[in-house]
Structure formats: structure tokens, C-alpha cells
Design a protein around this motif. Structure first.
Motif, PDB file in Angstrom:
ATOM      1  N   HIS A   1      -1.142  -3.656  49.886  1.00 43.98           N
ATOM      2  CA  HIS A   1      -0.914  -4.641  50.947  1.00 43.98           C
ATOM      3  C   HIS A   1       0.531  -4.573  51.442  1.00 43.98           C
TER       4      HIS A   1
ATOM      5  N   ALA B   1      -6.753  -0.555  55.135  1.00 46.88           N
ATOM      6  CA  ALA B   1      -6.877  -2.019  55.244  1.00 46.88           C
ATOM      7  C   ALA B   1      -8.303  -2.453  54.926  1.00 46.88           C
TER       8      ALA B   1
ATOM      9  N   LEU C   1      -8.776  -2.254  51.229  1.00 49.41           N
ATOM     10  CA  LEU C   1      -8.087  -3.358  50.553  1.00 49.41           C
ATOM     11  C   LEU C   1      -8.934  -4.630  50.596  1.00 49.41           C
ATOM     12  N   SER C   2      -9.685  -4.813  51.671  1.00 53.03           N
ATOM     13  CA  SER C   2     -10.530  -6.010  51.788  1.00 53.03           C
ATOM     14  C   SER C   2     -11.507  -6.103  50.622  1.00 53.03           C
TER      15      SER C   2
ATOM     16  N   TYR D   1     -10.070  -7.981  47.709  1.00 45.09           N
ATOM     17  CA  TYR D   1     -10.039  -9.432  47.897  1.00 45.09           C
ATOM     18  C   TYR D   1     -11.417 -10.059  47.722  1.00 45.09           C
TER      19      TYR D   1
ATOM     20  N   CYS E   1      -8.052  -8.623  56.510  1.00 47.19           N
ATOM     21  CA  CYS E   1      -7.848  -7.174  56.370  1.00 47.19           C
ATOM     22  C   CYS E   1      -8.853  -6.398  57.209  1.00 47.19           C
TER      23      CYS E   1
ATOM     24  N   THR F   1      -3.752 -14.229  47.236  1.00 46.32           N
ATOM     25  CA  THR F   1      -3.099 -12.977  47.603  1.00 46.32           C
ATOM     26  C   THR F   1      -2.157 -12.472  46.523  1.00 46.32           C
TER      27      THR F   1
ATOM     28  N   ALA G   1       1.847 -12.539  54.035  1.00 46.16           N
ATOM     29  CA  ALA G   1       0.878 -11.475  53.743  1.00 46.16           C
ATOM     30  C   ALA G   1       0.019 -11.135  54.953  1.00 46.16           C
TER      31      ALA G   1
END
Length: 627
Positions: free
Chosen positions: A220, A241, A244-245, A248, A260, A365, A373
């Protein structure tokens, strides 16, 4: 042989002006440009030539007598060349020699690492040692992290203790006056970009170490820094991105996961726009078009995963909330609180619990501040396409389902069955899962059954289209999922039958028996696929097949008891088949200890059923209405 004037008569600056700058420029051109054209049978031809030049420069500079400031400059130039030579060795797959040169740099300029001329050289050596160790597999990851964290610490130390930005390594090998617009801003940009490389490789290293939280933190951070600097590849940024989601989602941070993904979609459009510009100038190629189409499909799949995760977490939330065992911390992984504490906090304006607001999902986060962020992009229109709060009812679930379905259909446009069979199957299985999760929010049992029937149609068609010789593992997955889906439909129909009581129709009973048969059939198809063409299963199954196979027998044992039939002999026959299934599990576990560990809970039930079912057969003989 080094010329006499180079070693004795010339100072450092004279050497660089007369020869050094031009030599370095040639080496750089060979490494970065000419190496791309090297023939396959000599892949490192230009890299070797560049190395010869760099080594010749280092020897020449090392032989020049220098005092005062020139002595320091000489030390830093030699260190800079050692970095380049070390990287050259690494890129030509000579890791050991590369490590020697890079380690020598750390030793030679350790005491000067906060000097403006030396800091970036030291930083580059640390980064490249980190990269080098990460290439050595799992055993090298601790060392990789050590070097990369040292680079991070150096960046922070220079910012706080010195301020400004150090000279870039490249700047030391460029004539004074060339690129006169090189200024503090550009040095700062280089310094920040070098640190961004540190965070990028730290993210990769922590992935290898299995630390998802730290990997996500650095990933991130890297994305934020790339976006802020404007130095990034739009396609790569978008894919990273979107990836990365998915982290989460694992911590139920749907706000950040959606953010993201929305950012990925936004930046993807930048890549598409660049492709359109190239098409207009006739510079685009088929490979680039295909790459963009593929990444677009990948991001659509990630959006689909987002919706599926939201449906699943909302289902679990509803179930747990109903039984009174859910508090806010179950969702975000913080220290658990007692229900009384949670209810107390519900009265406060800050830190509301799910009891106070069942639709809120807290952003989690990690070490990143939730405000800083967020990527500085205008994403409102994209984010509003799907919610980021827990689903309350069927109406909201249907909206999320339709969004998921749209995303998965977009992914299928690229991942076609004939071209990308495995991907196509995975997307189709996600589609099936979407129907399954939607059914959880439907209160009408008949409509629930219809949703599962959609799953059956989808999976059956898929299974019929696949060649089991080429896609045996995938076919087994589909057989198992079909068996499970028929069982779900059976449970619904059985419940409806029991509720109807005496008013239940013969058609309803026939439907129940058909569902039992279909579920058993698909479990047996799975079992038969493990026989490798033999009449019976192997005496010892593969490790990965033990639990699925034994659970399949366990499920069939239960299914035979679900048949509704008035005929006494059929009843007894079904009980015997049920007994055979449970007996198989018991016998297998006696010969293969791995089975006992794989189905410990089920095995206990099997032993009980093996004792009870013979008695049940006798009771049915006495009283045909029994059972």
C-alpha cells in the motif's frame, strides 16, 4: 594497462572530464539499450562489454593519487562503480561475485552513509543486496528483509538528521553543467524513488515470508508513493492495487478493499487511454492489447471476489448476530470485548459496535492512517456501484449479486473456455457460489431451491464440456460441488415436506428421492474417478484425496437414510448401503492411520452407526413403518 598520466599526473576531476564521463555513458548505453538487442546465443554480450568499461574505470580511479575532498570523491566514485559492477554480475546470474562487490560498498563507505555524496550509493547497495538475497529462495528472505529495512532506516535517518536529498549515484558520473536543470527537486525525486524501490521489495519479501499484514502495509505504501511521484506503469499499478484489495477482504475491511478496486479501475482507464493514443499513432501492438484485456478481466475477477466476500461475511454476521455472539472485534481482528462492553459502547458516538449500527464495517488499514491511506483520486462514481457495508436483506443481497454476476461475465469475455479453461472454470465456480450465497438471504424455500437449481445447471453444463482425461482434477471439484448442491436442495425439500406433513404430495416425495439419487450419483462419480480404471479404490489414497473420499462416503451413508419409500425391502436395502458406507470408512482408517486423523469427528459417528444400523434393520423387519 593504465596509462601513466591517468595514475600520476591527473586528478580525479581531470580524469572524469577527459575520459570518465564518456566511458560511463558508453557502459550505461550498453547495459540499458544494446543489451536488449543481444542474440539468444549470447544473451549477456553487451553486459560483459559494459562490465569491462566499469572495471577499467574503477581501476583507473583507484590508481589516482588524491587528497582532501578529492580523496572522498575518489572513494565515492569507486563505491558507485562497485555498485554498478555488482548489479552487472547479478543481472548476468553471477550472484556470488555480485554480492562481493555490493558488500564491499557497505564496508568502504559505512562511516559516510549520511554524506550527501555517499547516501544514495549506500542506499542502492542495500536495495540490490536485498533483491539479490530474495532471489535465493525461502532461506534468503530474512537477509533480504534485513538489507531492505536497513535501506528504509537510512532513508528516515537522512530525512531527519540531514534533511534535503543526497546526490543521486548517476549524478556523480555526469559532467558538471550537463542537464543544468538538475536541482534539489530532482534529487529529492530520485531519493524518494529509491526508497519506493525499498518498500516495493519489502512487500515482495514479506509475501515470501508469509507475513500478509506487513506485505500489505508495504504494498500500500508503495502504491501511494508511486501515485504521488507520478512514476509508475498504469497497468502494473492497477493490477497491484486490485491484488491488494484481496488482502483487505481477509480482514473484513470492505471500505479499503473497495477503495483499492475503484482505484485500480480508475488507473486501468489511464492504460486504456494510452493504448488508444498509440492506436491512433499506429504504435500499439497485439501483445499490448491482449495484456490490457487480460488485466481488465483480472480486475473484474477481483471485483467479483469482493462481492462474494461481502455476501459471505454478511451471512456470517447475520447468523452470529442472531445467536448473540458477535461483537465489533470479531470483524476487525482486535482484542475481543465482552458483549456487555460492546453494548455499553453502542451508546457512544465514537467506536460504534455492530449492535449500534449493523451496516458499518470498520476500516482496518494496519499501520496506515485511514485518511492518508486513501489514494488521491476521484472515485465516487466507481465506489458507489457497490456497497461497502454489511448486507441487511435480500434486496441488498440481490444488488450485490447482480454486480458480482456482471463482473464475472466481463471476466469470461477474456477467459473463454476454449482458450483459458482453468480460469473459465474458476470464474464459473464463483458464479455458482454467488447463487449459493444469494440463496442464504432468501426466506422463501421454493425460491432458494430455484437458485441452487441454477447452480446445478451451470455446473452440469460445465462438467459435460470438460474432457476428464485432460481436466480430471477440475472435474472432481465439479462432481463434489454438484453432490453438495443437490444435498442443499434436498435439505430444503425435506424441510418443506416435514412442514407440509400429511398434505405433502407424491410429487414432493418423488422429488426428494430424485435429489437423494443425484447427490449419491455425483459422490460416486467422484469416488470412481479415484479408482484409476480399477474396480476398487487403492488400498492407500493420495494424501490430498483421503479426506474428500472418506467424507464422500460419510455423506452417502447419511443420504441413503433420506430415501422415502413404503417398501420394506427397499428400506432395508438402503440401510444396508448406508451401513456399507460407514463400514468402508472404519475399515480404511484401520489400515491407513492418516484416515483417522483426516476424519476424526466423522469416524466417531461411523462407529456408532455401525453398531446401531443392524438393530435398525431388525426393527424394520418387525415393524415396516419404523424409520
Amino acid at each position: 594497462m593504465i596509462l601513466q598520466w591517468e595514475t600520476n599526473m591527473a586528478d580525479i576531476r581531470s580524469y572524469m572530464i577527459n575520459k570518465g564521463y564518456e566511458e560511463y555513458k558508453n557502459a550505461k548505453h550498453l547495459s540499458e539499450e544494446e543489451s536488449k538487442k543481444d542474440p539468444e546465443n549470447e544473451p549477456f554480450k553487451s553486459m560483459y562489454k559494459a562490465r569491462e568499461i566499469l572495471c577499467r574505470m574503477r581501476d583507473a580511479i583507484s590508481g589516482i593519487n588524491a587528497e582532501g575532498d578529492d580523496e572522498l570523491l575518489k572513494k565515492f566514485l569507486v563505491a558507485g562503480l562497485d555498485v554498478k559492477i555488482g548489479v552487472n554480475h547479478v543481472e548476468t546470474e553471477e550472484l556470488g561475485v555480485g554480492e562481493e562487490h555490493l558488500s564491499k560498498v557497505l564496508k568502504d563507505i559505512e562511516e559516510f552513509k549520511l554524506n550527501k555524496l555517499a547516501c544514495n550509493i549506500y542506499q542502492e547497495a542495500l536495495n540490490n543486496l536485498g533483491i539479490l538475497w530474495s532471489h535465493r529462495g525461502e532461506f534468503g528472505l530474512d537477509e533480504a528483509v534485513r538489507f531492505l529495512e536497513a535501506s528504509e532506516n537510512l532513508y528516515n535517518d537522512f530525512k531527519h538528521k540531514v534533511g534535503g536529498a543526497p546526490y543521486s549515484l548517476e549524478e556523480l558520473f555526469r559532467p558538471e553543467g550537463e542537464d543544468a536543470d538538475q536541482n534539489e527537486h530532482e534529487r529529492n525525486s530520485n531519493f524518494e524513488n529509491t526508497y519506493t524501490h525499498s518498500t516495493f521489495y519489502l512487500a515482495q519479501a514479506y509475501v515470501g515470508k508469509g507475513d500478509k499484514e506487513l506485505s500489505a502495509k508495504y504494498c500500500h505504501q508503495t502504491l501511494l508513493r508511486q501515485l504521488e511521484s507520478g512514476v509508475y506503469n498504469p497497468l502494473e499499478w492497477a493490477v497491484n492495487a486490485a491484488s491488494l484489495s484481496q488482502y483487505y477482504l481477509t480482514v473484513d475491511d470492505y471500505q479499503m478493499a473497495r477503495h483499492c478496486l475503484a482505484s485500480a479501475s480508475y488507473i486501468l482507464q489511464e492504460a486504456v487511454s494510452k493504448q488508444v493514443d498509440k492506436q491512433e499513432s499506429e504504435l500499439s501492438n497485439d501483445e499490448e492489447k491482449d495484456n490490457i484485456a487480460r488485466r481488465k478481466a483480472d480486475i473484474s475477477r477481483c471485483w467479483g471476489k469482493y462481492g462474494l466476500s461481502l455476501l459471505e461475511s454478511s451471512k456470517e454476521f447475520s447468523i452470529m448476530n442472531l445467536i448473540g455472539h458477535l461483537d465489533r472485534t470479531d470483524l476487525v481482528g482486535l482484542n475481543k470485548k465482552k458483549p456487555a462492553e460492546a453494548n455499553h459502547n453502542a451508546d457512544k458516538d465514537t467506536n460504534p459496535t455492530p449492535e449500534a449500527s449493523s451496516n458499518d464495517i470498520t476500516e482496518n488499514t494496519g499501520n496506515l492512517d485511514k485518511d492518508t491511506a486513501r489514494f488521491k483520486l476521484e472515485l465516487t462514481d466507481i465506489e458507489e456501484k457497490v456497497q461497502a457495508r454489511f448486507i441487511k436483506d435480500f434486496s441488498e443481497a440481490k444488488e450485490v449479486f447482480l454486480f458480482v454476476q456482471k463482473c464475472l461475465n466481463e471476466a469470461k469475455e477474456y477467459y473463454a473456455k476454449d482458450s483459458y479453461c482453468n480460469d473459465y472454470v474458476e470464474v464459473s465456480q464463483d458464479h455458482s457460489k454467488a447463487f449459493k450465497l444469494l440463496a442464504c438471504f432468501e426466506v422463501d424455500q421454493d425460491r432458494q431451491c430455484k437458485m441452487h437449481k441454477r447452480r446445478v445447471d451451470l455446473l452440469t453444463k460445465l462438467l459435460e464440456e470438460l474432457n476428464p482425461q485432460h481436466y480430471l482434477y477440475v472435474c472432481r471439484q465439479l462432481m463434489y460441488e454438484l453432490a453438495d448442491t443437490y444435498t442443499m436442495m434436498l435439505d430444503i425439500k425435506m424441510n418443506m415436506h416435514q412442514e407440509a406433513g400429511q398434505s405433502s404430495t407424491r410429487h414432493a416425495i418423488k422429488k426428494i428421492n430424485l435429489l437423494v439419487s443425484q447427490s449419491i450419483k455425483h459422490y460416486m462419480d467422484y469416488i470412481n474417478s479415484l479408482k484409476n480404471g480399477q474396480p476398487t479404490l487403492p488400498t492407500e489414497l493420495e494424501e490430498s484425496d483421503i479426506r474428500p473420499a472418506l467424507v464422500a462416503y460419510f455423506c452417502m451413508g447419511n443420504l441413503y437414510s433420506k430415501f422415502i419409500c413404503p417398501d420394506t425391502e427397499l428400506k432395508i436395502q438402503n440401510v444396508r448401503k448406508s451401513l456399507e458406507c460407514f463400514q468402508f470408512i472404519s475399515d480404511y482408517c484401520k489400515t491407513d492411520p492418516r484416515g483417522q486423523a483426516a476424519v476424526a469427528n466423522e469416524l466417531h459417528i461411523c462407529e456408532e452407526m455401525i453398531e446401531l444400523l443392524p438393530k435398525k434393520i431388525e426393527q424394520i423387519r418387525i415393524d415396516p413403518n419404523f424409520g
